[in-house]
Motif scaffolding. Structure first.
Motif, mmCIF file in Angstrom:
data_model
loop_
_atom_site.group_PDB
_atom_site.id
_atom_site.type_symbol
_atom_site.label_atom_id
_atom_site.label_comp_id
_atom_site.label_asym_id
_atom_site.label_seq_id
_atom_site.Cartn_x
_atom_site.Cartn_y
_atom_site.Cartn_z
ATOM 1 N N ASN A 146 0.823 -1.206 0.000
ATOM 2 C CA ASN A 146 0.000 0.000 0.000
ATOM 3 C C ASN A 146 0.862 1.264 0.000
ATOM 4 N N LEU A 147 1.942 1.254 0.754
ATOM 5 C CA LEU A 147 2.861 2.389 0.737
ATOM 6 C C LEU A 147 3.481 2.555 -0.652
ATOM 7 N N LEU A 149 2.202 1.651 -3.518
ATOM 8 C CA LEU A 149 1.182 2.172 -4.427
ATOM 9 C C LEU A 149 0.987 3.670 -4.244
ATOM 10 N N GLU A 150 1.115 4.116 -3.006
ATOM 11 C CA GLU A 150 0.899 5.528 -2.705
ATOM 12 C C GLU A 150 2.090 6.404 -3.081
ATOM 13 N N PHE A 151 3.312 5.896 -2.871
ATOM 14 C CA PHE A 151 4.489 6.759 -2.982
ATOM 15 C C PHE A 151 5.480 6.433 -4.090
#
Length: 155
Positions: A146-147, A149-151
C-alpha cells in the motif's frame, strides 16, 4: 540532513527525501540515515529517491556522457547526474554538487545498517532513479504494498 538536532527523536511519521542524499559525502551517508531513523516514530517511514548510478553508467558505456537523457526543464546528461547540474554549478550554486552516488543495493545497505526493519523499492532505469520506502519498525507485506502504491511511481 546531517544535523537534525532541532527535530526531536521519535517525533515524525515520515521523512521525504527527493534527490538530496547524493549531496553529502559518502562518509556522511550513515550519519544522514541514522538521523532519519532517530527522528522517526516507531511506525515511521522514509520515502526516498535519488539517481541510479547503474543506469547512468549504462548511458556512459554507450559514450553518452554529455548527451541529454531527459529534461527538467534543463537537459540532464549523465555528467550532471554524476557531479551535479552544470548550469547551477556554473552560476556558483555549489550546493548542487553531487558528492556521492548509489546503486540500489548500496543505498539499501545504509538503511539496513541504520536499523530499518522493512523496505520496498528498486531501480527505475527509464527514470535513472532509485526509489526506496524504508520502515523503522515492522510492517506487513500488505502495508508495504500500500505504501508503494501511494508513494512509488507505477509502470
Amino acid at each position: 540532513m546531517l544535523d537534525m538536532s532541532k527535530v526531536a527523536s521519535n517525533s515524525v511519521e515520515a521523512v521525504y527525501s527527493s534527490h538530496n542524499i547524493e549531496h553529502v559525502y559518502p562518509h556522511q551517508v550513515p550519519i544522514v540515515v541514522k538521523e532519519f531513523h532517530r527522528v522517526l516514530k516507531d511506525d515511521g517511514v522514509v520515502v526516498l529517491t535519488c539517481p541510479d548510478l547503474q543506469s547512468v553508467c549504462d548511458a556512459i558505456l554507450k559514450d553518452k556522457l554529455y548527451d541529454p537523457l531527459y529534461e527538467t526543464p534543463d537537459p540532464i546528461a549523465p555528467i550532471d547526474i554524476l557531479y551535479g547540474l552544470r548550469p547551477a554549478l556554473e552560476e556558483g550554486n555549489e550546493f548542487m554538487a553531487h558528492k556521492c552516488g548509489f546503486t540500489y543495493s548500496s543505498l539499501l545497505n545504509f538503511f539496513i545498517e541504520a536499523g530499518f526493519q522493512k523496505w520496498i523499492g528498486g531501480r527505475r532505469p527509464e527514470d535513472y532513479a532509485l526509489y526506496l520506502i524504508a520502515c523503522k519498525g515492522e510492517k506487513s507485506d500488505e502495508e508495504l504494498r500500500n505504501l508503494a502504491l501511494e508513494f512509488l511511481p507505477g509502470d
